[in-house]
Design a protein around this motif. Structure first.
Motif, PDB file in Angstrom:
ATOM      1  N   HIS A  37       0.587  -1.267   0.420  1.00 39.14           N
ATOM      2  CA  HIS A  37       0.202   0.231  -0.396  1.00 39.14           C
ATOM      3  C   HIS A  37       0.958   1.655   0.343  1.00 39.14           C
ATOM      4  CE1 HIS A  37      -2.871  -3.048   0.859  1.00 39.14           C
ATOM      5  NE2 HIS A  37      -3.703  -2.601   0.351  1.00 39.14           N
ATOM      6  N   LEU A  38       2.197   1.268   0.485  1.00 33.82           N
ATOM      7  CA  LEU A  38       2.974   2.392   0.276  1.00 33.82           C
ATOM      8  C   LEU A  38       3.662   2.677  -0.566  1.00 33.82           C
ATOM      9  CD1 LEU A  38       5.306   2.358   3.208  1.00 33.82           C
ATOM     10  CD2 LEU A  38       3.714   4.131   2.721  1.00 33.82           C
ATOM     11  N   ASP A  39       3.851   1.849  -1.809  1.00 34.95           N
ATOM     12  CA  ASP A  39       4.409   1.581  -2.932  1.00 34.95           C
ATOM     13  C   ASP A  39       2.846   1.955  -4.090  1.00 34.95           C
ATOM     14  OD1 ASP A  39       6.041   0.571  -3.038  1.00 34.95           O
ATOM     15  OD2 ASP A  39       6.025  -1.287  -3.243  1.00 34.95           O
ATOM     16  N   GLU A  40       1.229   1.077  -3.801  1.00 32.27           N
ATOM     17  CA  GLU A  40       0.356   2.194  -5.097  1.00 32.27           C
ATOM     18  C   GLU A  40      -0.815   3.166  -4.242  1.00 32.27           C
ATOM     19  OE1 GLU A  40      -0.878  -0.376  -6.983  1.00 32.27           O
ATOM     20  OE2 GLU A  40       1.545  -1.594  -6.648  1.00 32.27           O
ATOM     21  N   LEU A  41      -0.790   3.520  -3.146  1.00 32.46           N
ATOM     22  CA  LEU A  41      -1.172   4.746  -2.869  1.00 32.46           C
ATOM     23  C   LEU A  41      -1.066   5.413  -2.923  1.00 32.46           C
ATOM     24  CD1 LEU A  41      -3.732   2.941   0.132  1.00 32.46           C
ATOM     25  CD2 LEU A  41      -4.067   3.609  -2.278  1.00 32.46           C
ATOM     26  N   ASP A  42      -1.109   7.273  -3.422  1.00 33.27           N
ATOM     27  CA  ASP A  42      -0.611   8.372  -3.699  1.00 33.27           C
ATOM     28  C   ASP A  42      -0.693   8.942  -1.891  1.00 33.27           C
ATOM     29  OD1 ASP A  42      -2.752   9.617  -3.395  1.00 33.27           O
ATOM     30  OD2 ASP A  42      -2.982   9.397  -5.195  1.00 33.27           O
ATOM     31  N   GLY A  43       0.135  10.057  -2.041  1.00 32.56           N
ATOM     32  CA  GLY A  43       0.814  10.338  -0.756  1.00 32.56           C
ATOM     33  C   GLY A  43      -0.843  11.473  -0.517  1.00 32.56           C
ATOM     34  N   GLU A  44      -1.562  12.091  -1.723  1.00 30.98           N
ATOM     35  CA  GLU A  44      -2.854  12.193  -0.910  1.00 30.98           C
ATOM     36  C   GLU A  44      -3.677  11.916   0.091  1.00 30.98           C
ATOM     37  OE1 GLU A  44      -5.112  14.089  -4.547  1.00 30.98           O
ATOM     38  OE2 GLU A  44      -3.123  14.703  -5.002  1.00 30.98           O
ATOM     39  N   TYR A  45      -3.653  10.176  -0.761  1.00 31.70           N
ATOM     40  CA  TYR A  45      -4.233   9.473   0.550  1.00 31.70           C
ATOM     41  C   TYR A  45      -4.067   9.503   2.098  1.00 31.70           C
ATOM     42  CZ  TYR A  45      -6.251   5.519   2.384  1.00 31.70           C
ATOM     43  OH  TYR A  45      -6.735   4.481   3.502  1.00 31.70           O
ATOM     44  N   TRP A  46      -2.250   9.872   2.360  1.00 31.33           N
ATOM     45  CA  TRP A  46      -1.712   8.707   3.185  1.00 31.33           C
ATOM     46  C   TRP A  46      -2.068  10.769   4.233  1.00 31.33           C
ATOM     47  CZ3 TRP A  46      -1.509   4.481   4.377  1.00 31.33           C
ATOM     48  CH2 TRP A  46      -1.241   3.531   3.114  1.00 31.33           C
ATOM     49  N   LEU A  61      -0.100   1.145  10.611  1.00 33.28           N
ATOM     50  CA  LEU A  61      -1.564   0.189  10.853  1.00 33.28           C
ATOM     51  C   LEU A  61      -2.122   0.660  12.401  1.00 33.28           C
ATOM     52  CD1 LEU A  61       1.204  -2.652  11.171  1.00 33.28           C
ATOM     53  CD2 LEU A  61      -0.514  -2.936   9.786  1.00 33.28           C
ATOM     54  N   ASP A  62      -2.313   2.195  12.268  1.00 27.98           N
ATOM     55  CA  ASP A  62      -3.124   2.578  12.865  1.00 27.98           C
ATOM     56  C   ASP A  62      -3.875   3.224  12.583  1.00 27.98           C
ATOM     57  OD1 ASP A  62      -1.624   2.537  15.464  1.00 27.98           O
ATOM     58  OD2 ASP A  62      -0.124   4.664  15.185  1.00 27.98           O
ATOM     59  N   ILE A  63      -4.234   2.966  10.712  1.00 30.63           N
ATOM     60  CA  ILE A  63      -5.293   3.568  10.326  1.00 30.63           C
ATOM     61  C   ILE A  63      -6.801   2.727  10.206  1.00 30.63           C
ATOM     62  CG2 ILE A  63      -4.473   5.665  10.173  1.00 30.63           C
ATOM     63  CD1 ILE A  63      -4.880   5.051   7.069  1.00 30.63           C
ATOM     64  N   ILE A  64      -6.152   0.789  10.439  1.00 29.04           N
ATOM     65  CA  ILE A  64      -6.441  -0.292  10.078  1.00 29.04           C
ATOM     66  C   ILE A  64      -7.814  -0.162  10.565  1.00 29.04           C
ATOM     67  CG2 ILE A  64      -4.399  -1.483   8.479  1.00 29.04           C
ATOM     68  CD1 ILE A  64      -5.250  -3.057  10.745  1.00 29.04           C
ATOM     69  N   ASP A  82     -11.342 -10.030   9.626  1.00 33.88           N
ATOM     70  CA  ASP A  82     -10.259  -9.046   8.155  1.00 33.88           C
ATOM     71  C   ASP A  82     -10.034  -7.828   8.755  1.00 33.88           C
ATOM     72  OD1 ASP A  82     -10.233 -11.294   7.284  1.00 33.88           O
ATOM     73  OD2 ASP A  82     -12.494 -11.454   5.857  1.00 33.88           O
ATOM     74  N   PHE A  83      -9.335  -6.651   8.110  1.00 27.52           N
ATOM     75  CA  PHE A  83      -8.671  -5.765   8.798  1.00 27.52           C
ATOM     76  C   PHE A  83      -8.861  -4.896   7.581  1.00 27.52           C
ATOM     77  CE2 PHE A  83      -8.479  -7.731  12.653  1.00 27.52           C
ATOM     78  CZ  PHE A  83      -9.135  -6.481  13.297  1.00 27.52           C
ATOM     79  N   THR A  84      -8.658  -3.622   6.591  1.00 24.65           N
ATOM     80  CA  THR A  84      -7.918  -2.681   5.780  1.00 24.65           C
ATOM     81  C   THR A  84      -8.747  -1.831   5.919  1.00 24.65           C
ATOM     82  OG1 THR A  84      -8.703  -2.534   3.263  1.00 24.65           O
ATOM     83  CG2 THR A  84     -10.953  -2.437   4.940  1.00 24.65           C
ATOM     84  N   LEU A  85      -7.774  -1.013   4.941  1.00 25.42           N
ATOM     85  CA  LEU A  85      -7.728   0.742   5.443  1.00 25.42           C
ATOM     86  C   LEU A  85      -8.850   1.377   5.131  1.00 25.42           C
ATOM     87  CD1 LEU A  85      -3.465   1.298   3.101  1.00 25.42           C
ATOM     88  CD2 LEU A  85      -4.457   1.449   5.806  1.00 25.42           C
ATOM     89  N   PRO A  86      -8.832   2.679   4.949  1.00 25.58           N
ATOM     90  CA  PRO A  86     -10.367   3.835   5.340  1.00 25.58           C
ATOM     91  C   PRO A  86     -10.472   3.610   3.795  1.00 25.58           C
ATOM     92  CG  PRO A  86      -8.492   4.204   6.927  1.00 25.58           C
ATOM     93  CD  PRO A  86      -7.945   3.314   5.630  1.00 25.58           C
ATOM     94  N   ASP A  87     -11.472   3.904   3.588  1.00 22.55           N
ATOM     95  CA  ASP A  87     -12.403   4.538   2.173  1.00 22.55           C
ATOM     96  C   ASP A  87     -12.401   3.506   0.982  1.00 22.55           C
ATOM     97  OD1 ASP A  87     -12.301   6.825   3.463  1.00 22.55           O
ATOM     98  OD2 ASP A  87     -10.727   7.892   2.372  1.00 22.55           O
ATOM     99  N   ASP A  88     -12.097   2.132   1.420  1.00 22.60           N
ATOM    100  CA  ASP A  88     -12.723   1.644  -0.073  1.00 22.60           C
ATOM    101  C   ASP A  88     -11.298   1.443  -1.017  1.00 22.60           C
ATOM    102  OD1 ASP A  88     -14.958  -0.130   1.717  1.00 22.60           O
ATOM    103  OD2 ASP A  88     -15.872   1.584   1.172  1.00 22.60           O
ATOM    104  N   VAL A  89     -10.174   1.716  -0.567  1.00 18.94           N
ATOM    105  CA  VAL A  89      -9.270   1.949  -1.572  1.00 18.94           C
ATOM    106  C   VAL A  89      -8.293   0.396  -2.122  1.00 18.94           C
ATOM    107  CG1 VAL A  89      -8.287   4.467  -0.721  1.00 18.94           C
ATOM    108  CG2 VAL A  89      -7.158   2.424   0.259  1.00 18.94           C
TER     109      VAL A  89
END
Length: 111
Positions: A37-46, A61-64, A82-89
């Motif tokens: 996810h560091l590789d795939e998601l852009d800086g705006e998401y983070w 891991l604090d936002i899963i 099952d844990f994932t990142l916010p906003d269905d990304v």
């Protein structure tokens, strides 16, 4: 399906602790989830979720979030979380399974 809410909360907390402990260890699935996810998601998401365009693993891991719990017998349905990142990304999850005693048994990355 009858779900014991207190047990769901207890297992969710146990799962989060286990996931964070697995980061940086030989258990590569948590590491893979973070690095992917560091590789795939852009800086705006983070930036939106963490206030930085370059988060570290701990911050990620604090936002899963818990996406779902399922499995086990028909009464409880709380064998797998099952844990994932916010906003269905992403379609990827960190899946935590529990043993018969309600303790973390396995952590894996699934899609």
């Amino acid at each position: 399906m009858v779900v014991n809410v207190d047990e769901v909360v207890r297992r969710e907390k146990l799962a989060i602790v286990a996931i964070k402990r697995a980061m940086g260890t030989e258990d590569g699935d948590v590491n893979l989830f973070v690095s992917h996810h560091l590789d795939e998601l852009d800086g705006e998401y983070w930036l939106k979720h963490l206030g930085t365009e370059s988060p570290d693993a701990t911050q990620i891991l604090d936002i899963i979030r818990l996406r779902s719990h399922w499995g086990g017998d028909e009464i409880d349905g709380i064998k797998n979380f099952d844990f994932t990142l916010p906003d269905d990304v992403t379609d990827y999850v960190i899946s935590v399974s529990f043993d018969e005693a309600g303790e973390v048994d396995e952590i894996s990355m699934e899609s």
